[in-house]
Scaffold this active site. Structure first.
Site, PDB file in Angstrom:
ATOM      1  N   ARG A   1      14.476  43.873  25.290  1.00 56.77           N
ATOM      2  CA  ARG A   1      14.176  43.782  23.770  1.00 56.77           C
ATOM      3  C   ARG A   1      15.480  43.960  22.926  1.00 56.77           C
ATOM      4  O   ARG A   1      15.965  43.547  22.085  1.00 56.77           O
ATOM      5  CB  ARG A   1      13.154  44.732  23.246  1.00 56.77           C
TER       6      ARG A   1
ATOM      7  N   LYS B   1       3.460  39.816  35.297  1.00 56.14           N
ATOM      8  CA  LYS B   1       4.608  40.416  34.586  1.00 56.14           C
ATOM      9  C   LYS B   1       4.250  41.727  34.108  1.00 56.14           C
ATOM     10  O   LYS B   1       3.383  42.069  33.571  1.00 56.14           O
ATOM     11  CB  LYS B   1       5.114  39.460  33.511  1.00 56.14           C
TER      12      LYS B   1
ATOM     13  N   CYS C   1       4.682  38.714  18.426  1.00 53.23           N
ATOM     14  CA  CYS C   1       4.668  37.423  19.050  1.00 53.23           C
ATOM     15  C   CYS C   1       3.748  36.321  18.418  1.00 53.23           C
ATOM     16  O   CYS C   1       3.771  35.215  19.033  1.00 53.23           O
ATOM     17  CB  CYS C   1       4.137  37.849  20.662  1.00 53.23           C
TER      18      CYS C   1
ATOM     19  N   SER D   1      13.540  42.903  32.854  1.00 51.97           N
ATOM     20  CA  SER D   1      14.697  43.579  32.463  1.00 51.97           C
ATOM     21  C   SER D   1      15.090  45.058  33.243  1.00 51.97           C
ATOM     22  O   SER D   1      15.856  45.444  33.543  1.00 51.97           O
ATOM     23  CB  SER D   1      15.011  43.455  31.271  1.00 51.97           C
TER      24      SER D   1
ATOM     25  N   LYS E   1       0.256  39.911  31.662  1.00 49.31           N
ATOM     26  CA  LYS E   1       1.513  40.147  31.289  1.00 49.31           C
ATOM     27  C   LYS E   1       1.192  41.791  30.612  1.00 49.31           C
ATOM     28  O   LYS E   1       0.190  41.860  29.610  1.00 49.31           O
ATOM     29  CB  LYS E   1       2.285  39.619  29.877  1.00 49.31           C
TER      30      LYS E   1
ATOM     31  N   CYS F   1       8.499  36.171  19.178  1.00 50.35           N
ATOM     32  CA  CYS F   1       9.082  37.520  19.303  1.00 50.35           C
ATOM     33  C   CYS F   1      10.440  37.630  18.732  1.00 50.35           C
ATOM     34  O   CYS F   1      11.049  38.251  18.081  1.00 50.35           O
ATOM     35  CB  CYS F   1       8.669  38.544  19.941  1.00 50.35           C
TER      36      CYS F   1
ATOM     37  N   ARG G   1       2.768  46.594  21.041  1.00 51.11           N
ATOM     38  CA  ARG G   1       2.279  45.127  21.384  1.00 51.11           C
ATOM     39  C   ARG G   1       0.985  45.337  22.255  1.00 51.11           C
ATOM     40  O   ARG G   1       0.386  44.479  23.113  1.00 51.11           O
ATOM     41  CB  ARG G   1       3.381  44.373  22.355  1.00 51.11           C
TER      42      ARG G   1
ATOM     43  N   GLU H   1      -8.250  37.584  32.646  1.00 53.13           N
ATOM     44  CA  GLU H   1      -7.119  36.789  32.070  1.00 53.13           C
ATOM     45  C   GLU H   1      -6.747  35.646  32.851  1.00 53.13           C
ATOM     46  O   GLU H   1      -6.660  34.357  32.132  1.00 53.13           O
ATOM     47  CB  GLU H   1      -5.834  37.743  31.894  1.00 53.13           C
TER      48      GLU H   1
ATOM     49  N   TYR I   1      16.664  38.224  37.186  1.00 52.64           N
ATOM     50  CA  TYR I   1      18.028  38.417  36.756  1.00 52.64           C
ATOM     51  C   TYR I   1      19.200  38.278  37.938  1.00 52.64           C
ATOM     52  O   TYR I   1      20.370  38.304  37.726  1.00 52.64           O
ATOM     53  CB  TYR I   1      18.361  39.516  35.542  1.00 52.64           C
TER      54      TYR I   1
END
Ligand code: PBG
Length: 334
Positions: free
Chosen positions: A213, A256, A130, A282, A203, A122, A225, A241, A321
């Site tokens: 983004r 996530k 993606c 983020s 995800k 992406c 998405r 999954e 982060y």
């Protein structure tokens, strides 16, 4: 047995006793620090929605990585901002791509620092999806399907080029069906059977990726998405999954985002025995930063509580982060 014999407060009366009975501890070994790398030189541009997070060029990256190593953080996760984008994301699998160059540079400087490569398209596609897209018009709007099997080939090329550059761990994040199996086969064939796959297994299609983004300049140009990332309402689907990733040969599983999905972390911890990764994304970072800049919360206390919560919920590893901050706080102690 109950009150007055049972008194829970007996084990809370001093820092020493609380320390002795503490069930969950954070250590610097738990953390992976994400880094954004861009072309050019002398670049250290702060991402406006993520105070304290920067775009680095290859030269300025050196100082940043030194700091990470000095803090004892064992791994970084690389995201690239390419010079050019096209419909298939060619820069993602270019040997001279920014992630490949950054990987070579980091491994030359610090062979022991683990480089985790985010394997996705992406950031490198002009449409921001993606994978490879088939576009068509409906009622005057551009629409598109993300093609699964065609995208797998591009993803495999990306993973192999990252491994060739020296990446220690491949972390595919585009949520195509069969991506672990395809990448495993591709890596093995290229001589990288020893390189583990950390799969973004669960995800969700989440609003918490908003600041990323902006940071990665990867917002989809049309649509969203939701046809490949998971519906936040679902949890049984998370098991399916994860199970398919296990069967396909994943070495680690990821959930996530983290904060709104602690139940999913716990579920995966209970159902699977692979190492489990939480991605503290983020938006989770930016919310804390914004509130702490206003003096509304105590950043250190809040972040410590969040990261502890992720571990308590079952994560072995946390991509955050806040890794550098948390490593510093752990070093400073109480
Ligand atoms: C790539 C990717 C994304 C994130 C990590 N890898 C963005 C997305 O799926 O939109 C988000 C990370 C974050 O928000 O911190 N697909």
């Amino acid at each position: 047995m109950s009150f007055p014999i049972v008194r829970h407060r007996r084990l809370r009366q001093s820092a020493a006793i609380r320390g002795m009975v503490r069930e969950t501890v954070l250590t610097v070994d738990d953390f992976i620090q994400p880094i954004f790398v861009a072309h050019g030189s002398g670049i250290k541009n702060e991402i406006s929605s993520m105070p304290g997070v920067y775009h680095f060029s290859l030269d300025t990256l050196e100082e940043e990585v030194k700091e990470i190593v000095d803090l004892g953080i064992p791994a970084v996760l690389l995201f690239g901002i390419p010079e050019t984008k096209d419909s298939v994301g060619s820069s993602a699998f270019d040997e001279e791509g920014i992630v490949q160059q950054a990987t070579r540079k980091i491994k030359a400087l610090y062979p022991d620092l683990l480089v985790v490569a985010d394997t996705c398209l992406c950031e490198f596609t002009d449409h921001g999806h993606c994978g490879m897209v088939h576009t068509f018009e409906r009622d005057g709007h551009v629409c598109g399907d993300v093609l699964n099997d065609e995208s797998l080939d591009l993803l495999v090329r990306t993973a192999v080029s990252q491994a060739k550059a020296g990446a220690d761990i491949i972390a595919p994040s585009n949520m195509m069906d069969g991506f672990v199996q395809a990448i495993r086969a591709g890596l093995d064939e290229a001589g990288f059977s020893h390189i583990p796959i950390m799969s973004y297994s669960v995800k969700y299609a989440s609003a918490f990726y908003g600041p990323f983004r902006e940071a990665a300049d990867s917002a989809p140009q049309f649509g969203d998405r939701k046809t490949y990332q998971m519906d936040p309402a679902n949890v049984r689907e998370a098991l399916r999954e994860a199970e398919s990733d296990v069967l396909e040969g994943a070495d680690m599983l990821m959930v996530k985002p983290a904060l709104a999905f602690m139940d999913v972390l716990r579920l995966l911890r209970d159902q699977f025995d692979l190492p489990l990764v939480a991605y503290n994304v983020s938006g989770e970072y930016s919310m804390v930063k914004a509130a702490s800049e206003r003096g509304w919360i105590n950043e250190r206390a809040i972040v410590t509580e969040m990261l502890l919560g992720m571990k308590r919920a079952g994560a072995d590893i946390i991509i955050t982060y806040f890794a550098k901050d948390a490593a510093r706080w752990l070093r400073e102690g109480k």
